[in-house]
Design a protein around this motif. Structure first.
Motif, short mmCIF file in Angstrom:
data_model
loop_
_atom_site.label_atom_id
_atom_site.label_comp_id
_atom_site.label_asym_id
_atom_site.label_seq_id
_atom_site.Cartn_x
_atom_site.Cartn_y
_atom_site.Cartn_z
N GLY A 164 3.37 -3.42 3.16
CA GLY A 164 4.15 -2.27 2.70
C GLY A 164 3.42 -0.97 2.94
O GLY A 164 2.32 -0.77 2.41
N LEU A 165 4.04 -0.09 3.74
CA LEU A 165 3.41 1.19 4.10
C LEU A 165 4.38 2.35 3.87
O LEU A 165 4.37 3.35 4.60
CB LEU A 165 2.97 1.16 5.57
N SER A 166 5.21 2.28 2.84
CA SER A 166 6.16 3.36 2.55
C SER A 166 5.41 4.62 2.12
O SER A 166 4.42 4.56 1.40
CB SER A 166 7.10 2.95 1.41
N GLU A 167 5.95 5.78 2.60
CA GLU A 167 5.42 7.07 2.16
C GLU A 167 3.89 7.13 2.23
O GLU A 167 3.19 7.41 1.26
CB GLU A 167 5.88 7.36 0.71
N LEU A 195 0.82 -1.22 0.00
CA LEU A 195 0.00 0.00 0.00
C LEU A 195 0.86 1.26 0.00
O LEU A 195 0.34 2.35 0.28
CB LEU A 195 -0.91 0.00 1.24
N GLY A 196 2.13 1.13 -0.31
CA GLY A 196 3.04 2.27 -0.26
C GLY A 196 2.67 3.38 -1.22
O GLY A 196 2.00 3.18 -2.23
N TRP A 197 3.10 4.60 -0.85
CA TRP A 197 2.92 5.79 -1.67
C TRP A 197 1.44 6.12 -1.89
O TRP A 197 1.02 6.54 -2.96
CB TRP A 197 3.66 5.64 -3.01
N ASN A 198 0.65 5.91 -0.86
CA ASN A 198 -0.73 6.35 -0.80
C ASN A 198 -0.91 7.16 0.49
O ASN A 198 -0.15 7.00 1.44
CB ASN A 198 -1.70 5.17 -0.81
N ILE A 199 -1.91 8.00 0.53
CA ILE A 199 -2.11 8.87 1.71
C ILE A 199 -3.07 8.19 2.68
O ILE A 199 -4.23 8.57 2.83
CB ILE A 199 -2.64 10.26 1.27
N GLU A 251 7.31 -2.71 6.03
CA GLU A 251 8.06 -1.64 5.37
C GLU A 251 7.42 -0.29 5.73
O GLU A 251 6.26 -0.06 5.43
CB GLU A 251 8.04 -1.85 3.86
N LEU A 252 8.22 0.57 6.37
CA LEU A 252 7.73 1.88 6.84
C LEU A 252 8.58 3.04 6.29
O LEU A 252 8.58 4.14 6.84
CB LEU A 252 7.74 1.92 8.37
N GLU A 253 9.26 2.79 5.20
CA GLU A 253 10.16 3.77 4.59
C GLU A 253 9.47 5.12 4.34
O GLU A 253 8.30 5.19 3.98
CB GLU A 253 10.67 3.19 3.27
N LEU A 282 13.10 0.85 7.73
CA LEU A 282 12.98 2.16 8.38
C LEU A 282 13.83 3.21 7.65
O LEU A 282 14.43 4.08 8.27
CB LEU A 282 13.41 2.07 9.85
N ARG A 283 13.88 3.14 6.32
CA ARG A 283 14.64 4.12 5.55
C ARG A 283 14.00 5.51 5.69
O ARG A 283 12.78 5.64 5.61
CB ARG A 283 14.66 3.76 4.07
N LYS A 284 14.84 6.50 5.87
CA LYS A 284 14.40 7.90 5.87
C LYS A 284 13.20 8.11 6.78
O LYS A 284 12.14 8.59 6.35
CB LYS A 284 14.08 8.35 4.44
#
Length: 504
Positions: A239-242, A211-215, A268-270, A298-300
C-alpha cells in the motif's frame, strides 16, 4: 497458602490478627505494582495478590472486558498491568487483541507486552504511541515464543527511527510476522532502506505491508521496488496511497512487476500524482507473463482518457492476471471508458471489479458498457459508476444488459447519477428477470421520488429478484411503503440508518 505456611512457620511472625497482616501485605503489593516499570514483575505481583485472594485491581478490568466499555475508560499503567494479567489468565483462545483508539501510550504498551506477544493479531491503531515503543515490539517479534502474525500500528507517531527498529526485527529468523500496517505513521523515505533490507532476507515472512499516507517519495519507493525483485521477498500486497509519488517511480515499480521473482498481487497507488505516462509503464508490466498482479488501485492519480488504450491493451493480453481495477476520481471520460469496454469483451480479460466513479462520464458510455456486459466472455462482477452524469437514458441501457443471461454483474453503483423515476421501471423489470444476478444496487443521491421507489419495491416481491442490498437515502414515507410491501413479498426489509434496505 497453608502448605507454604507449614514450610516457613519458623520464619512467620507471631501475631494475634492474621487478617491485618494479610491486608498490609496486600496493600504493599498493590503499591509495588503501581511503582514497578517491569511488565514481568507486575504479572508476578498479580499472582501474589491472587494467592492472597485479592482481585480488586483486576475486577474493574474484567467487568470492562465483559461489558465492552474498556475504550471509554482512562486507564493507568497499573490498569494495563491488570489487563495483561487478566488476558494471560483467560481460557479463551488467543487470536486477536484489538486496543485501537485506546490512549495506550508507550508505558501502557510496555505493561501489556507479556500478554500481547501471545496473540496472532495485535491492533494498535490510534494508541498515541511513539517510536520509543518499537524497541519493545521488536523484542517481542524476535522471541522464539512469539506467535504474532499481524501488527497494525496505523496513525501513531512512530517516525523513521521506530520503523528501523521494527525492520531489524523482521530480519530475525524467529519473527513470523505476515502483515504490518504503518499507514499514517509520520514516516519519511529514510526508513525504506531498512524495510527493503528486511524484505530481502531469506527469513522474511512478510506478505502485506501498508505504508500509505507517509511521505516516502520516489526515492523511498525506488528502494522498495529493488527489494520486490529479490527472490527472498515474499510480499503480496503493498500500500502506497498518498506517498507524494510522481510518475518517475513507476519505472522502478514496473521493472519489479516484470521479474519472475515478484510475488506481488495487490498494489495501491491512490492519491499520487502519477499521470498517464506512469500508467503506460504499469500497463506494459501487466502484459508481462511474469507479472502476477491481481489488484491495482489508481484512484485520484490525475489520469485522463489518454491512458485508456494502454490499460485496455493490458487487459486483453492472455498473460494478464488483473481482477480488480480502481480508477475513481480521474478524468477518463466517455472515450476512455469506450476503450475499456472493448477490452471487457475480450475472452482474455479476467477483470471482475471496475471502479469508475467520479470520472466525468455521461450516458454515452453506457451503450459500450452494456454491450460488454452482454458478451458471453464477460467476467465483471462489480461496476461502480457513482457520481457521473449518466442520467435515465444511460441507466436504461445498463438495465437491458442486466436482463441478459451472459451478464454476471452482482454489484452496481449508480449513486448521484442524475436519475429520476423514469429509469426505475427498466431497473425493476431487470430485477424481475430470473437471469439477473444483481445482489447490491446503490441509488443514493438521485431524485427517484415515491413513484420510483414503488416500482423498485414491487420488483422485490418477485421470487426471481436476488437483491440483498439497496441504497436509497429515502424519506420516511417511502420506508412506510416499503415495509408494507415487505409483508406481501419474500423479502425481509428493515430500516437501518435511512440509507440501506437490508434484504434477507
Amino acid at each position: 497458602m497453608k502448605t507454604n505456611q507449614e514450610l516457613l512457620k519458623g520464619l512467620l511472625l507471631k501475631t494475634q490478627d492474621k487478617s491485618k497482616d494479610i491486608q498490609k501485605t496486600t496493600e504493599d503489593i498493590k503499591q509495588m505494582i503501581r511503582k514497578t516499570t517491569s511488565p514481568e514483575r507486575s504479572i508476578n505481583l498479580f499472582h501474589c495478590l491472587s494467592e492472597l485472594n485479592d482481585n480488586s485491581l483486576v475486577k474493574n478490568i474484567e467487568v470492562s472486558l465483559t461489558s465492552g466499555n474498556l475504550l471509554q475508560q482512562n486507564l493507568s499503567p497499573s490498569d494495563y498491568s491488570a489487563l495483561a494479567y487478566v488476558l494471560q489468565m483467560s481460557e479463551d483462545e488467543l487470536d486477536a487483541l484489538d486496543l485501537s483508539k485506546h490512549s495506550l501510550q508507550d508505558e501502557g504498551l510496555l505493561r501489556l507486552m507479556p500478554a500481547a506477544r501471545l496473540y496472532k493479531r495485535l491492533m494498535l491503531s490510534d494508541c498515541h504511541l511513539t517510536g520509543d515503543c518499537c524497541e519493545d515490539l521488536a523484542s517481542a517479534l524476535r522471541t522464539n515464543q512469539s506467535t504474532l502474525r499481524e501488527l497494525e500500528l496505523e496513525r501513531n507517531n512512530l517516525g523513521d527511527s521506530g520503523v528501523k527498529l521494527l525492520s531489524a526485527a523482521l530480519k530475525d529468523p524467529n519473527c513470523k510476522l505476515e502483515k504490518l500496517g504503518l499507514r499514517q505513521c509520520d514516516l519519511m523515505g529514510d526508513c525504506c532502506e531498512e524495510l527493503a533490507s528486511a524484505l530481502r532476507t531469506n527469513h522474511s515472512t512478510l506478505r502485506q505491508l501498508e505504508l500509505g499516507w507517509n511521505i516516502l517519495g520516489n526515492s523511498g519507493v525506488k528502494l522498495l521496488s529493488a527489494a520486490l525483485k529479490d527472490p527472498n521477498c515474499k510480499l503480496e500486497k503493498l500500500g502506497l496511497s498518498e506517498c507524494r509519488l510522481t510518475g518517475d517511480c513507476c519505472e522502478d515499480l514496473a521493472s519489479a512487476l516484470r521479474t519472475n521473482q515478484s510475488t506481488l498481487r495487490e498494489l495501491e497507488l491512490e492519491r499520487n500524482n502519477l499521470g498517464d505516462s506512469a500508467v503506460k509503464l504499469l500497463s506494459a508490466a501487466l502484459k508481462d507473463p511474469n507479472c502476477k498482479l491481481e489488484k491495482l488501485g489508481l484512484r485520484k492519480c490525475d489520469l485522463t482518457s489518454d491512458c485508456g488504450e494502454d490499460l485496455a491493451s493490458a487487459l486483453r493480453t492472455n498473460q494478464s492476471t488483473l481482477r480488480e481495477l480502481e480508477l475513481e476520481g480521474n478524468n477518463m471520460g466517455d472515450s476512455g471508458v469506450k476503450l475499456l469496454s472493448a477490452a471487457l469483451e475480450d475472452p482474455n480479460c479476467k477483470l471482475e471489479k471496475l471502479g469508475l466513479s467520479v470520472n466525468c462520464l455521461t450516458g454515452d458510455c453506457c451503450e459500450d458498457l452494456a454491450f460488454a456486459l452482454r458478451t458471453n466472455h464477460s467476467t465483471l462482477r462489480e461496476l461502480d459508476l457513482e457520481w457521473n452524469d449518466l442520467e435515465d437514458s444511460g441507466v436504461k441501457l445498463l438495465s437491458a444488459a442486466l436482463k441478459d443471461p451472459n451478464c454476471k454483474l452482482e454489484k452496481l453503483g449508480l449513486g448521484g447519477c442524475g436519475l429520476t423515476d423514469d429509469c426505475c421501471e427498466d431497473l425493476a423489470f431487470a430485477l424481475h428477470t430470473n437471469q439477473s444476478t444483481l445482489r447490491e444496487l446503490e441509488l443514493e443521491g438521485n431524485n427517484l421520488g415515491d413513484s420510483g421507489v414503488k416500482l423498485l419495491s414491487a420488483a422485490l416481491e418477485d421470487p426471481n429478484c436476488k437483491l440483498e442490498k439497496l441504497g436509497l437515502k429515502s424519506e420516511e414515507a417511502m420506508w412506510e411503503w416499503l415495509k408494507m410491501m415487505s409483508g406481501q413479498s419474500h423479502c425481509d426489509i428493515t430500516q437501518t440508518d435511512h440509507t440501506y434496505l437490508s434484504i434477507q
